[in-house]
Design an enzyme around this catalytic site. Structure first.
Site, PDB file in Angstrom:
ATOM      1  N   ASP A 265      -2.626  52.548  13.474  1.00  0.00           N
ATOM      2  CA  ASP A 265      -1.882  53.586  12.748  1.00  0.00           C
ATOM      3  C   ASP A 265      -1.096  54.397  13.769  1.00  0.00           C
ATOM      4  OD1 ASP A 265      -2.622  55.178   9.713  1.00  0.00           O
ATOM      5  OD2 ASP A 265      -1.148  55.961  11.160  1.00  0.00           O
ATOM      6  N   ASP A 266       0.146  54.767  13.407  1.00  0.00           N
ATOM      7  CA  ASP A 266       0.967  55.524  14.356  1.00  0.00           C
ATOM      8  C   ASP A 266       0.578  57.003  14.388  1.00  0.00           C
ATOM      9  OD1 ASP A 266       1.943  55.542  11.733  1.00  0.00           O
ATOM     10  OD2 ASP A 266       3.869  56.346  12.391  1.00  0.00           O
TER      11      ASP A 266
ATOM     12  N   ASP B  55      -1.901  49.997   9.248  1.00  0.00           N
ATOM     13  CA  ASP B  55      -0.980  50.918   8.575  1.00  0.00           C
ATOM     14  C   ASP B  55       0.319  50.178   8.273  1.00  0.00           C
ATOM     15  OD1 ASP B  55       0.117  53.278   7.619  1.00  0.00           O
ATOM     16  OD2 ASP B  55       0.888  53.849   9.598  1.00  0.00           O
TER      17      ASP B  55
ATOM     18  N   ASP C 286     -27.414  -9.929  20.114  1.00  0.00           N
ATOM     19  CA  ASP C 286     -26.493  -9.794  21.238  1.00  0.00           C
ATOM     20  C   ASP C 286     -25.537 -10.984  21.184  1.00  0.00           C
ATOM     21  OD1 ASP C 286     -26.528  -8.241  24.125  1.00  0.00           O
ATOM     22  OD2 ASP C 286     -25.785 -10.300  24.293  1.00  0.00           O
ATOM     23  N   ILE C 287     -24.229 -10.685  21.215  1.00  0.00           N
ATOM     24  CA  ILE C 287     -23.240 -11.763  21.156  1.00  0.00           C
ATOM     25  C   ILE C 287     -23.319 -12.585  22.439  1.00  0.00           C
ATOM     26  CG2 ILE C 287     -20.779 -12.307  20.971  1.00  0.00           C
ATOM     27  CD1 ILE C 287     -20.397  -9.698  19.446  1.00  0.00           C
TER      28      ILE C 287
ATOM     29  N   ASN D   7     -14.002 -11.282  26.778  1.00  0.00           N
ATOM     30  CA  ASN D   7     -13.152 -10.243  27.370  1.00  0.00           C
ATOM     31  C   ASN D   7     -12.343 -10.778  28.548  1.00  0.00           C
ATOM     32  OD1 ASN D   7     -13.393  -7.893  25.852  1.00  0.00           O
ATOM     33  ND2 ASN D   7     -15.371  -7.375  26.766  1.00  0.00           N
TER      34      ASN D   7
ATOM     35  N   ASP E 111     -12.300  -6.463  21.340  1.00  0.00           N
ATOM     36  CA  ASP E 111     -12.513  -5.478  20.269  1.00  0.00           C
ATOM     37  C   ASP E 111     -12.402  -6.127  18.893  1.00  0.00           C
ATOM     38  OD1 ASP E 111     -12.921  -3.559  22.135  1.00  0.00           O
ATOM     39  OD2 ASP E 111     -11.022  -2.483  21.823  1.00  0.00           O
TER      40      ASP E 111
ATOM     41  N   GLU F  76     -22.050  -5.264  23.238  1.00  0.00           N
ATOM     42  CA  GLU F  76     -22.096  -6.321  22.238  1.00  0.00           C
ATOM     43  C   GLU F  76     -23.489  -6.428  21.627  1.00  0.00           C
ATOM     44  OE1 GLU F  76     -21.703  -6.545  25.504  1.00  0.00           O
ATOM     45  OE2 GLU F  76     -22.533  -8.395  26.352  1.00  0.00           O
TER      46      GLU F  76
HETATM   47 MG    MG Z   1       2.253  55.340   9.517  1.00  0.00          MG
END
Ligand code: MG
Length: 455
Positions: free
Chosen positions: A9-10, A53, A330-331, A338, A347, A373
């Site tokens: 507020d002023d 304000d 397990d692969i 890869n 992936d 994997e």
């Molecule tokens: Mg005022």
């Protein structure tokens, strides 16, 4: 409730008056004499609430509010605008600038306390959700839109009014201005029944209701029910009845209006409540997405190791002797995939493996990628023969046909180890036993299934 409040507020006496009142309620109060200082304090100290304000030299309250509400770091801070003018147009301008609430000078103490408590409570809830969203998701703030950007069209509003005529009038106003859908139950009992079946996004409720109904009692009932706990509520209090309005906020209404209801103010307040409701809905959804991400493996969509370990403990608690099977798989020679075809192909093989795996076990079975994997399947309520059949089905489904990755076919096989639950087994011992059986499969030439007792 504690909270840090910034009073802007002023006029020095106004600042001191508000600071003294709020300080007496144990809030931590900071003050600013102009808009520029206010914005600086907001950025530096992130207060929990700003009392602002409207009429100030240079930056006026509307502009300060707009800047707070358009800053992604600050827009969640609630702003209450304080004006000497009790003009609906001023309130509407403020609400359009993103103000969360309004107070008029001289500030009524009852109203000040109720509004401040209500907004701080709301902010704590939103802060908590924002924090969880940021924790569970690295996306952080950018993922969550500013509340002001939220579109309210298509929202559902329920009007519970003293008279059918005023209910219809308000419904027309809201439909036209906000493009919302409105339902009008004849009384509070009917409102509860209808809301239970299909909870609206917001309620507009008269303090006085027909047939001895009480709007405050209805607010309290709606807040205590799971189905309507998240709905927004706007209370319409009789002219000058600040006590009812304050009580309404305490019981969980998000906002109030006084009779006679001003159309523009009704629209602005309802829009702001609907935005906040949808914003909270969005945060909640993002949070759920985040939780889902925290328990799944992003590459395959299967559960991750952390989830699998916890879930397996639950399965073991409910398991009967010999009626829970755990497979470790397990692969075979995945490193070669890869090395030969590249990581993108690797992936793709993992994704296709997960797809075939899921297609060959039951929906109730736990399927997880433990890392690399390595995969795990847990089959509750399954005897040894059923588990053996599923393991063989998976082994065969991986072997044939070869994996179709881009423009080439890659032959893939899997080694599987199985352990059936026996009394005394824990998650760790069961996984270890299945793992030992898996290594027996590897040593036995790969592409095969081995049970724990045959390992
Ligand atoms: Mg005022």
């Amino acid at each position: 409730m504690s909270g840090r409040i910034l009073v802007v507020d002023d006029v020095a006496t106004n600042r001191m008056l508000l600071a003294a009142r709020l300080g007496a309620d144990y809030y931590d109060v900071t003050t600013a004499a102009n808009g520029r200082d206010a914005l600086e304090i907001c950025a530096r100290e992130a207060p929990d609430l700003v009392l602002l304000d409207v009429v100030m030299p240079e930056l006026d309250g509307f502009e300060v509010c707009r800047r707070i509400k358009s800053d992604p770091q600050l827009h969640h801070i609630p702003v209450v605008m304080i004006t000497a003018l009790n003009e609906p147009e001023e309130r509407v301008r403020g609400l359009e600038a993103g103000a969360d609430d309004f107070l008029t000078k001289p500030v009524n103490e009852l109203e000040l306390n109720a509004r401040v408590r209500n907004l701080l409570r709301m902010k704590m809830m939103i802060d908590e959700m924002r924090l969880r969203v940021e924790t569970t998701q690295s996306l952080g703030l950018e993922a969550v839109r500013a509340e002001l950007d939220v579109d309210v069209s298509g929202a559902n509003v329920m009007i519970v009014a003293a008279e059918p005529d005023s209910a219809r009038r308000r419904a027309d106003i809201l439909r036209k201005a906000l493009d919302v859908r409105v339902r009008i139950p004849p009384n509070d009992r009917e409102a509860l029944t209808m809301a239970e079946a299909a909870p609206p996004d917001a309620f507009l409720i008269d303090r006085r209701l027909p047939a001895g109904g009480d709007g405050l009692r209805l607010v309290s009932a709606l807040r205590s029910r799971q189905s309507t706990r998240a709905s927004a509520i706007v209370l319409v209090a009789p002219e000058g009845d600040a006590a009812s309005a304050a009580k309404g906020l305490d019981l969980g209404a998000g906002d109030y209006l006084f009779e006679p209801v001003d159309a523009a103010e009704l629209v602005a307040r309802m829009r702001s409540q609907l935005r906040r409701k949808r914003y909270a809905d969005e945060l909640r959804d993002t949070l759920l997405d985040g939780l889902r991400l925290a328990v799944t493996d992003p590459l395959t969509g299967l559960f991750n190791r952390r989830y699998a370990a916890t879930h397996l403990q639950g399965l073991i608690r409910n398991a009967r002797d010999g009626e829970l099977g755990v497979m470790m798989m397990d692969i075979d020679r995945f490193k070669q995939v890869n090395d030969t075809y590249g990581h993108a192909a690797g992936d793709a093989v993992l994704r296709e493996f997960a797809r075939r795996l899921k297609a060959n076990v039951r929906g109730a079975d736990l399927t997880a990628r433990l890392g690399g994997e390595e995969f795990l399947v847990a089959m509750p309520d399954a005897r040894r023969e059923a588990v053996a059949a599923a393991a063989e089905r998976v082994r065969a489904a991986i072997q044939e046909p070869p994996f179709d990755i881009g423009d080439r076919e890659i032959p893939v096989t899997v080694s599987i180890g199985v352990a059936m639950y026996a009394p005394g087994d824990g998650a760790e011992s069961l996984i270890e036993a299945a793992d030992a059986a898996l290594y027996a499969s590897k040593n036995g030439g790969r592409n095969r299934v081995t049970f724990r007792d045959a390992a």
